[in-house]
Structure formats: structure tokens, C-alpha cells
Design a protein around this motif. Structure first.
Motif, PDB file in Angstrom:
ATOM      1  N   ASP A   1       0.849  -1.189   0.000  1.00 12.07           N
ATOM      2  CA  ASP A   1       0.000   0.000   0.000  1.00 12.07           C
ATOM      3  C   ASP A   1       0.889   1.244   0.000  1.00 12.07           C
ATOM      4  O   ASP A   1       2.091   1.179   0.246  1.00 12.07           O
ATOM      5  N   GLU A   2       0.282   2.373  -0.295  1.00 11.09           N
ATOM      6  CA  GLU A   2       1.049   3.599  -0.467  1.00 11.09           C
ATOM      7  C   GLU A   2       1.788   3.998   0.811  1.00 11.09           C
ATOM      8  O   GLU A   2       2.937   4.447   0.760  1.00 11.09           O
ATOM      9  N   ALA A   3       1.171   3.824   1.969  1.00 13.37           N
ATOM     10  CA  ALA A   3       1.824   4.185   3.234  1.00 13.37           C
ATOM     11  C   ALA A   3       3.089   3.347   3.453  1.00 13.37           C
ATOM     12  O   ALA A   3       4.125   3.870   3.885  1.00 13.37           O
ATOM     13  N   GLU A   4       2.999   2.080   3.140  1.00 12.43           N
ATOM     14  CA  GLU A   4       4.164   1.191   3.259  1.00 12.43           C
ATOM     15  C   GLU A   4       5.281   1.628   2.307  1.00 12.43           C
ATOM     16  O   GLU A   4       6.461   1.657   2.676  1.00 12.43           O
ATOM     17  N   LEU A   5       4.919   1.997   1.093  1.00 14.05           N
ATOM     18  CA  LEU A   5       5.910   2.444   0.107  1.00 14.05           C
ATOM     19  C   LEU A   5       6.539   3.777   0.516  1.00 14.05           C
ATOM     20  O   LEU A   5       7.746   3.969   0.327  1.00 14.05           O
ATOM     21  N   LEU A   6       5.758   4.676   1.083  1.00 14.91           N
ATOM     22  CA  LEU A   6       6.299   5.952   1.553  1.00 14.91           C
ATOM     23  C   LEU A   6       7.363   5.714   2.626  1.00 14.91           C
ATOM     24  O   LEU A   6       8.432   6.323   2.604  1.00 14.91           O
ATOM     25  N   LYS A   7       7.075   4.809   3.534  1.00 13.92           N
ATOM     26  CA  LYS A   7       8.042   4.482   4.595  1.00 13.92           C
ATOM     27  C   LYS A   7       9.298   3.853   4.000  1.00 13.92           C
ATOM     28  O   LYS A   7      10.421   4.218   4.353  1.00 13.92           O
ATOM     29  N   TRP A   8       9.116   2.903   3.082  1.00 15.01           N
ATOM     30  CA  TRP A   8      10.250   2.207   2.453  1.00 15.01           C
ATOM     31  C   TRP A   8      11.152   3.189   1.708  1.00 15.01           C
ATOM     32  O   TRP A   8      12.349   3.264   1.954  1.00 15.01           O
ATOM     33  N   TYR A   9      10.575   3.939   0.775  1.00 14.13           N
ATOM     34  CA  TYR A   9      11.384   4.856  -0.036  1.00 14.13           C
ATOM     35  C   TYR A   9      11.955   6.009   0.795  1.00 14.13           C
ATOM     36  O   TYR A   9      13.025   6.516   0.483  1.00 14.13           O
ATOM     37  N   GLY A  10      11.266   6.386   1.849  1.00 11.48           N
ATOM     38  CA  GLY A  10      11.783   7.409   2.729  1.00 11.48           C
ATOM     39  C   GLY A  10      13.003   6.970   3.523  1.00 11.48           C
ATOM     40  O   GLY A  10      13.778   7.801   3.993  1.00 11.48           O
ATOM     41  N   SER A  11      13.192   5.664   3.645  1.00  7.96           N
ATOM     42  CA  SER A  11      14.328   5.144   4.420  1.00  7.96           C
ATOM     43  C   SER A  11      15.536   4.757   3.566  1.00  7.96           C
ATOM     44  O   SER A  11      16.578   4.394   4.094  1.00  7.96           O
ATOM     45  N   ARG A  12      15.439   4.846   2.262  1.00  2.00           N
ATOM     46  CA  ARG A  12      16.515   4.365   1.387  1.00  2.00           C
ATOM     47  C   ARG A  12      17.803   5.170   1.542  1.00  2.00           C
ATOM     48  O   ARG A  12      18.893   4.634   1.427  1.00  2.00           O
ATOM     49  N   GLY A  13      17.702   6.440   1.799  1.00  2.53           N
ATOM     50  CA  GLY A  13      18.890   7.276   1.920  1.00  2.53           C
ATOM     51  C   GLY A  13      19.765   6.926   3.106  1.00  2.53           C
ATOM     52  O   GLY A  13      20.960   7.213   3.109  1.00  2.53           O
ATOM     53  N   ALA A  14      19.194   6.290   4.117  1.00  2.00           N
ATOM     54  CA  ALA A  14      19.945   5.943   5.328  1.00  2.00           C
ATOM     55  C   ALA A  14      20.630   4.579   5.227  1.00  2.00           C
ATOM     56  O   ALA A  14      21.366   4.195   6.130  1.00  2.00           O
ATOM     57  N   GLN A  15      20.420   3.857   4.152  1.00  2.00           N
ATOM     58  CA  GLN A  15      20.976   2.513   4.026  1.00  2.00           C
ATOM     59  C   GLN A  15      22.422   2.572   3.546  1.00  2.00           C
ATOM     60  O   GLN A  15      22.719   3.222   2.550  1.00  2.00           O
ATOM     61  N   ASP A  16      23.320   1.861   4.231  1.00  2.00           N
ATOM     62  CA  ASP A  16      24.724   1.848   3.797  1.00  2.00           C
ATOM     63  C   ASP A  16      25.125   0.532   3.156  1.00  2.00           C
ATOM     64  O   ASP A  16      26.280   0.311   2.836  1.00  2.00           O
ATOM     65  N   ASP A  17      24.130  -0.354   2.938  1.00  2.00           N
ATOM     66  CA  ASP A  17      24.425  -1.650   2.334  1.00  2.00           C
ATOM     67  C   ASP A  17      23.699  -1.859   1.002  1.00  2.00           C
ATOM     68  O   ASP A  17      23.661  -2.959   0.466  1.00  2.00           O
ATOM     69  N   ARG A  18      23.148  -0.781   0.462  1.00  2.00           N
ATOM     70  CA  ARG A  18      22.439  -0.859  -0.820  1.00  2.00           C
ATOM     71  C   ARG A  18      22.324   0.539  -1.400  1.00  2.00           C
ATOM     72  O   ARG A  18      22.458   1.532  -0.697  1.00  2.00           O
ATOM     73  N   LEU A  19      22.042   0.583  -2.696  1.00  2.00           N
ATOM     74  CA  LEU A  19      21.907   1.857  -3.397  1.00  2.00           C
ATOM     75  C   LEU A  19      20.621   1.830  -4.203  1.00  2.00           C
ATOM     76  O   LEU A  19      20.488   1.040  -5.138  1.00  2.00           O
ATOM     77  N   ASP A  20      19.664   2.652  -3.813  1.00  2.00           N
ATOM     78  CA  ASP A  20      18.374   2.743  -4.492  1.00  2.00           C
ATOM     79  C   ASP A  20      18.297   4.098  -5.182  1.00  2.00           C
ATOM     80  O   ASP A  20      18.300   5.139  -4.512  1.00  2.00           O
ATOM     81  N   LEU A  21      18.237   4.082  -6.509  1.00  2.00           N
ATOM     82  CA  LEU A  21      18.196   5.320  -7.277  1.00  2.00           C
ATOM     83  C   LEU A  21      16.925   5.398  -8.109  1.00  2.00           C
ATOM     84  O   LEU A  21      16.504   4.405  -8.708  1.00  2.00           O
ATOM     85  N   ALA A  22      16.333   6.580  -8.148  1.00  2.00           N
ATOM     86  CA  ALA A  22      15.207   6.837  -9.041  1.00  2.00           C
ATOM     87  C   ALA A  22      15.760   7.085 -10.434  1.00  2.00           C
ATOM     88  O   ALA A  22      16.803   7.726 -10.601  1.00  2.00           O
ATOM     89  N   VAL A  23      15.060   6.570 -11.437  1.00  2.00           N
ATOM     90  CA  VAL A  23      15.422   6.829 -12.824  1.00  2.00           C
ATOM     91  C   VAL A  23      14.512   7.954 -13.320  1.00  2.00           C
ATOM     92  O   VAL A  23      13.293   7.819 -13.333  1.00  2.00           O
ATOM     93  N   VAL A  24      15.137   9.058 -13.709  1.00  2.00           N
ATOM     94  CA  VAL A  24      14.404  10.234 -14.185  1.00  2.00           C
ATOM     95  C   VAL A  24      14.692  10.394 -15.675  1.00  2.00           C
ATOM     96  O   VAL A  24      15.853  10.465 -16.092  1.00  2.00           O
ATOM     97  N   GLU A  25      13.637  10.441 -16.468  1.00  2.31           N
ATOM     98  CA  GLU A  25      13.804  10.670 -17.904  1.00  2.31           C
ATOM     99  C   GLU A  25      14.159  12.132 -18.114  1.00  2.31           C
ATOM    100  O   GLU A  25      13.418  13.027 -17.694  1.00  2.31           O
ATOM    101  N   ARG A  26      15.290  12.386 -18.742  1.00  3.43           N
ATOM    102  CA  ARG A  26      15.748  13.770 -18.914  1.00  3.43           C
ATOM    103  C   ARG A  26      14.800  14.597 -19.779  1.00  3.43           C
ATOM    104  O   ARG A  26      14.582  15.776 -19.510  1.00  3.43           O
ATOM    105  N   ALA A  27      14.235  13.992 -20.818  1.00  2.00           N
ATOM    106  CA  ALA A  27      13.380  14.744 -21.742  1.00  2.00           C
ATOM    107  C   ALA A  27      12.125  15.288 -21.061  1.00  2.00           C
ATOM    108  O   ALA A  27      11.623  16.351 -21.443  1.00  2.00           O
ATOM    109  N   THR A  28      11.615  14.566 -20.060  1.00  2.50           N
ATOM    110  CA  THR A  28      10.357  14.966 -19.425  1.00  2.50           C
ATOM    111  C   THR A  28      10.521  15.401 -17.970  1.00  2.50           C
ATOM    112  O   THR A  28       9.624  16.035 -17.413  1.00  2.50           O
ATOM    113  N   GLY A  29      11.625  15.008 -17.338  1.00  5.60           N
ATOM    114  CA  GLY A  29      11.819  15.286 -15.918  1.00  5.60           C
ATOM    115  C   GLY A  29      11.020  14.371 -15.011  1.00  5.60           C
ATOM    116  O   GLY A  29      10.987  14.563 -13.795  1.00  5.60           O
TER     117      GLY A  29
END
Length: 188
Positions: A48-76
Motif C-alpha cells: 500500500d502507499e503508506a508502506e511504500l512511503l516508509k520504504w522509499y523514505g528510508s533508502r537514503g539511510a541505508q549503507d548496504d544498498r543503493l536505491d536510485l530513481a530513474v528520471v527521464e531527462r526529456a520529461t523530468g
């Protein structure tokens, strides 16, 4: 080798990979809601969306993995995610996964995003091996991985039970010397 605590921004011609945040969840929701994306990634669990918000909100604090968003340059627009995870520092190895929202496929975005994050893994993190699994019913992804230098290593027979059918998964990897040789040829 360093850990994964530094979250870089990687820029290509078609995409920018940047640290993923909870603000990206609305754009990434189709990854979790689209039946075809769910099938191709073998996703049995709904989120559910609340679970995903918590998950993605915690990715920056992880030192054992790298989670990156892919942004299309043409559209942003955020169109997917690219992840290095399952880090094994003793063996200088990690897993790789990538997924895109349904309307972002077939335009070369995945190929470039794969090359950017895999290159970062070898060149900045000092990894020796990056591996993945791809299901037999996803030949498009397998071709994209092969274009990025991944080679099949073996088959995990019946690894996924999907709607009553057993589906094989192919383990693929690329090694640092292979990556370096391929990129020298591309430059030279």
C-alpha cells in the motif's frame, strides 16, 4: 571498497539516476499496481502507499544498498528505479535490479540506466561481480541485460510459482574485468 552510504547522482544522455525519496512514490506506484510489471518481476506481495512511503523514505539511510530513481531527462519524470542490493563486501559482489513504469519501456532508458549504475558499482564502489536473476517469461529484459554486458551463468529451475506454473530464472552476471574491457573497446 567503500560502502553504499554515498548516494550519487549519475547523469546520462537519456536519464538521470538520483537518490530515491518518498516524494517519488506517486510516480513509482504503477510498478506495484500494473499486473504485467508485477508478473515480470515475480512480485507476489502487494504494497500500500503508506508502506511504500516508509520504504522509499528510508533508502537514503541505508549503507548496504543503493536505491536510485530513474528520471527521464526529456520529461523530468521519474519513470523507474535502479538498485544495487544484497551487498557481499567479503566477495566484492552485489545484486542488481531495475524496473520501469509501463509507459517508459522500449526507449533505451533501461539500457542507459543499467550502464550508469553498473559502471558506478565497478568504477566507484570497487565491486568485482554484479549479478541478477531474470525470469524465462521476460526475454526483453534478458536482451537488455546482455546488451549491458551480463552473461548467463545458470538456470534456477522452477524458481518462481506464478499462477500455478513454475517459471525458471536465469542467473546472469558481469565481472569487473569484462566491464573494463567492454568500456575500453567502446571508447577506443
Amino acid at each position: 571498497m567503500t560502502d553504499f552510504s554515498h548516494k550519487p547522482t549519475l547523469t546520462g544522455d537519456l536519464v538521470v539516476l538520483r537518490p530515491v525519496t518518498e516524494a517519488d512514490v506517486p510516480a513509482l506506484l504503477p510498478l506495484f499496481e500494473d499486473p504485467e510489471v508485477t508478473r515480470l518481476t515475480g512480485g507476489h506481495v502487494s504494497h500500500d502507499e503508506a508502506e511504500l512511503l516508509k520504504w522509499y523514505g528510508s533508502r537514503g539511510a541505508q549503507d548496504d544498498r543503493l536505491d536510485l530513481a530513474v528520471v527521464e531527462r526529456a520529461t523530468g519524470k521519474v519513470v523507474g528505479e535502479a538498485v544495487l542490493n544484497e551487498w557481499d563486501p567479503d566477495n566484492e559482489s552485489c545484486a542488481f535490479r531495475i524496473a520501469f513504469v509501463p509507459d517508459a519501456v522500449g526507449r533505451g532508458l533501461g539500457t542507459e540506466a543499467t550502464r550508469l549504475i553498473v559502471g558506478h558499482g565497478f568504477e566507484a564502489l570497487g565491486l568485482y561481480r554484479i549479478w541478477l536473476e531474470v525470469y524465462a517469461f521476460n526475454p526483453r529484459a534478458r536482451r537488455a541485460y546482455e546488451k549491458a554486458g551480463f552473461r548467463a551463468e545458470g538456470v534456477l529451475r522452477g524458481a518462481l510459482l506464478w499462477e500455478g506454473e513454475r517459471v525458471d530464472a536465469t542467473v546472469m552476471s558481469v565481472l569487473a574485468p569484462e566491464w573494463a574491457a567492454a568500456n575500453r573497446q567502446a571508447v577506443g
